[in-house]
Scaffold this active site. Sequence first.
Site, mmCIF file in Angstrom:
data_model
loop_
_atom_site.group_PDB
_atom_site.id
_atom_site.type_symbol
_atom_site.label_atom_id
_atom_site.label_comp_id
_atom_site.label_asym_id
_atom_site.label_seq_id
_atom_site.Cartn_x
_atom_site.Cartn_y
_atom_site.Cartn_z
ATOM 1 N N TRP A 160 55.150 -26.227 -20.115
ATOM 2 C CA TRP A 160 54.022 -25.524 -19.503
ATOM 3 C C TRP A 160 54.315 -24.965 -17.438
ATOM 4 C CZ3 TRP A 160 49.328 -23.183 -19.072
ATOM 5 C CH2 TRP A 160 48.717 -23.015 -18.110
ATOM 6 N N MET A 161 54.226 -23.869 -17.459
ATOM 7 C CA MET A 161 54.104 -24.020 -16.174
ATOM 8 C C MET A 161 53.496 -23.712 -15.747
ATOM 9 S SD MET A 161 57.326 -20.629 -15.198
ATOM 10 C CE MET A 161 56.730 -20.629 -13.818
ATOM 11 N N ASP A 175 51.794 -22.976 -10.664
ATOM 12 C CA ASP A 175 52.556 -22.608 -10.015
ATOM 13 C C ASP A 175 53.777 -22.448 -8.960
ATOM 14 O OD1 ASP A 175 49.378 -22.385 -10.194
ATOM 15 O OD2 ASP A 175 49.406 -23.555 -7.986
ATOM 16 N N GLN A 231 55.166 -25.890 -10.374
ATOM 17 C CA GLN A 231 54.781 -26.776 -11.361
ATOM 18 C C GLN A 231 54.844 -26.948 -13.061
ATOM 19 O OE1 GLN A 231 51.165 -28.638 -9.628
ATOM 20 N NE2 GLN A 231 53.562 -29.222 -9.224
ATOM 21 N N TRP A 271 48.876 -27.372 -19.233
ATOM 22 C CA TRP A 271 48.458 -27.882 -18.069
ATOM 23 C C TRP A 271 48.288 -29.256 -18.075
ATOM 24 C CZ3 TRP A 271 45.429 -30.807 -15.209
ATOM 25 C CH2 TRP A 271 45.989 -31.296 -14.040
ATOM 26 N N SER A 296 51.497 -28.181 -6.376
ATOM 27 C CA SER A 296 51.662 -26.981 -6.113
ATOM 28 C C SER A 296 52.167 -27.692 -4.145
ATOM 29 C CB SER A 296 50.967 -26.711 -5.572
ATOM 30 O OG SER A 296 50.744 -25.611 -7.254
ATOM 31 N N ARG A 340 45.104 -28.987 -0.718
ATOM 32 C CA ARG A 340 45.759 -28.940 -1.461
ATOM 33 C C ARG A 340 46.606 -28.168 -1.123
ATOM 34 N NH1 ARG A 340 41.953 -29.058 -5.038
ATOM 35 N NH2 ARG A 340 41.433 -27.135 -5.566
ATOM 36 N N GLU A 363 43.233 -22.125 -2.368
ATOM 37 C CA GLU A 363 44.284 -22.872 -3.306
ATOM 38 C C GLU A 363 45.874 -22.060 -2.403
ATOM 39 O OE1 GLU A 363 43.126 -24.218 -7.164
ATOM 40 O OE2 GLU A 363 43.631 -22.392 -7.396
#
Length: 801
Positions: free
Chosen positions: A62-63, A65, A81, A89, A123, A184, A234
């Site tokens: 999985w990828m 950001d 990520q 995720w 991230s 974050r 975000e």
Amino acid sequence: MRRRARRIWVLLVALAASLTVFLPATPAAAGTAWDYPEFPYAPTTYSEPFRGQFHFSSQSGWMNDPNGLVYANGEYHFFYQHNPHGLAWDTMHWGHATSTDLVHWTQKPIAMEPGVQPGTLFSGGGVVDRDNTSGLKTDSLDPIVVFSNTDGVSVYYSNDNGQSFQAYDKGRKVVTVPDGVTSRDPKVTWDAARHRWVMVFWSDEGGNGVSVYTSTNLTDWTFASRYHAPWLFECPDLFPLPLDGDTSRQKWILTTASSQYVVGDFDGTTFTTDQSTPQTMVNGDFYAAETFTDTPDGATVQMGWQRGNQGSTWTGDASFPVDLGLVSTPDGPRITRTPVSSLASLATSPQTWTNEKVTASGNLLSGVQADTYEITAQFDVKNTTAKQFGFDLHARSDGSADRTVLYDTAAQTLYGHPLKPRNGKVTMRLLVDRGQLEIFADDGLYSVADTVNFDSSADSQGIRLYTTGGSVKLTTATFTRLNTSWGTGQSTLQSDLSGPWHAAGGAWSDVSGGKQGSSGGDGFYLSNTSGGDAVYQGDITLGTAQAAGLTFHANASGAGYTATLDRSGVVKLWRPGKDIATYAMPITGSRAYHVTVRTDGTRIRVYLDNAATPVIDATDSTYASGRFGANVFNGQATVQNLDVGDGGFQAFASGAWTPVSGTWTVTPAGLRGSSSGDGFYLSDRTGSDFTYQGDVSVTNGAATGLTFRAGADGAGYTATLDTTGVVKLWRPGKDIAVQSTPITEGRTYHLRIRTDGARIRVWLGSATDPVIDATDTTYTSGRFGVNAFGGNVVAQNLTVS
């Protein structure tokens, strides 16, 4: 990326979990320092259905950001990520890929792993500290400094061009926010006007918004201001752009994960804007975009996450990189996005049409069949009678197509989004990949990113240019095939030899230990570098192979000299048709042997395991120069650290060194050891009273040191540097002396040991006084060596006097 607010991606996670998963049944998990960095990827040709051929996707897993996008030391670094162990995720790592042109990407080992680097590793951004403002630089390369973590920001840095990362001050959160506030996604940029760094990160303090901090050294940060906006949720990015290309009219752009943005000003502490509502930069499947820092031409390059793309072994991909601009419009300054020009490196077989009338009854592109391609087209709509016109992509003879890109002349929309003609013309640019469609128009003011599962079978690669309700004039159109961008770099093989590499027999794939070759007979893996007289060295692990070695002075098919390790019990120098020389010794498949070849005219010497004396010294005049590479014979073997030159492990004269537990290899920076427990690398040189010294470092993990007066099993004394913050003198069963001293991962320390009978003294650095002065009578004489414990270590410049 957030952990709590899952609504953006929960559906995708569920879809990914429902796929037939061909990844190994490995649960998401934290890593360990001793085998960091991991490369947990099964081999792929990147030819799977829906796998983008010029859009980056992770080799597997999985990828989401993009993170820490930087240009450093001659390469673009794309971190992201990543869950390398599944299609959903989970347990965020930082994946890593590199490119020299933003088009040809090479998967690299994991950059940061939970369990190795502290923190949540969510991230964040990154910078290149060219002026060493942080003081974190330890070698010739510019440090890559990245930022991550939640509810406070942690700093991580790399002094080896992203091969490994250390946590600054063990991951202490250098920027904090009030208790109970969620934050974050830190992003850092250089404020050139004020000669300092600027950080923005998202938090919900008083509602959505970003906090702005400034710093002169990347490790100490001062609160500057707070910018509130309900849309600002975000992954913020803050960066300057010249308006209409005029550097004297610089504006600052503040963006958010959904690609909304406002244009304003930044005075070094506060961002302000007179725009009451944000603009949308990209429509469609596009999220959490980030810009590169420190690009060589000063361009502002952006990449985002396309969430919808998935296949049998991967989930998610990156949008194609674009250059950002800022232009004046009647509605105010607006962002433009233009695909980077290096896309042209993939282009072949262009076809062009000009001044054609497009009607419902014909198709100018009827003879074109293609899988991945680019179309640029301009239509004159001043006198058009067509209600709609556009392209059917991946069209079939039955009239169906996988996607239609349609312009509606009445609604003035392209692909469902507003696009007014400019000077009576509509211009569009389509990038068509196996799982992605990106559309650009209106000189970059219009952008769409979409995920499309294109059917790449031979009968589904047509393109239709069509109209409904009338005709339209095609001013100009160009169709260009785009070749694959994959397969041009080395993922795990460390080498100073230039590519492209090519296989001449056998199959060669990337594994954690380097390049793995498999062949029923002789298989060669050859670089593009040729040479005559040289020192050539590398690490060879036989695995299941009968033999493997270093090939040199070879032609493109591998015909040349090879210095081979053969499990029958010989080291052999050979060329096609002749064994030139052999040396008998036991060879096992489970350990790495360091082989060095020195050629001087017709004289060829072969050294093993850093010994001062060659095991083979022979002459042969058949090949005077040629390519450098590696060989495997009858089985599977791994090669690593294939380098030309005198660099490597610099140490006192000795016979062959012997590993005792752990993995020991040689890089240009020195001896590298990895061990989960105590591992030793021992010379055959012994001593009683002496001065023994050298440079040692813990790349990641627990401890390293110099071992002396040791037996063949490593039992003896060791002066250890431990990252818990001590220098320690110990022997099996006893810590003889311990001195509290900060020891930093990734930093090189000089250790000096002096023995006088039972007295043992240890110095650190250039200090006049020893940090340890102790006595012990257990061992009076024995071998010299290096120790690694619970991590990765490097040793260099060892001397005994």
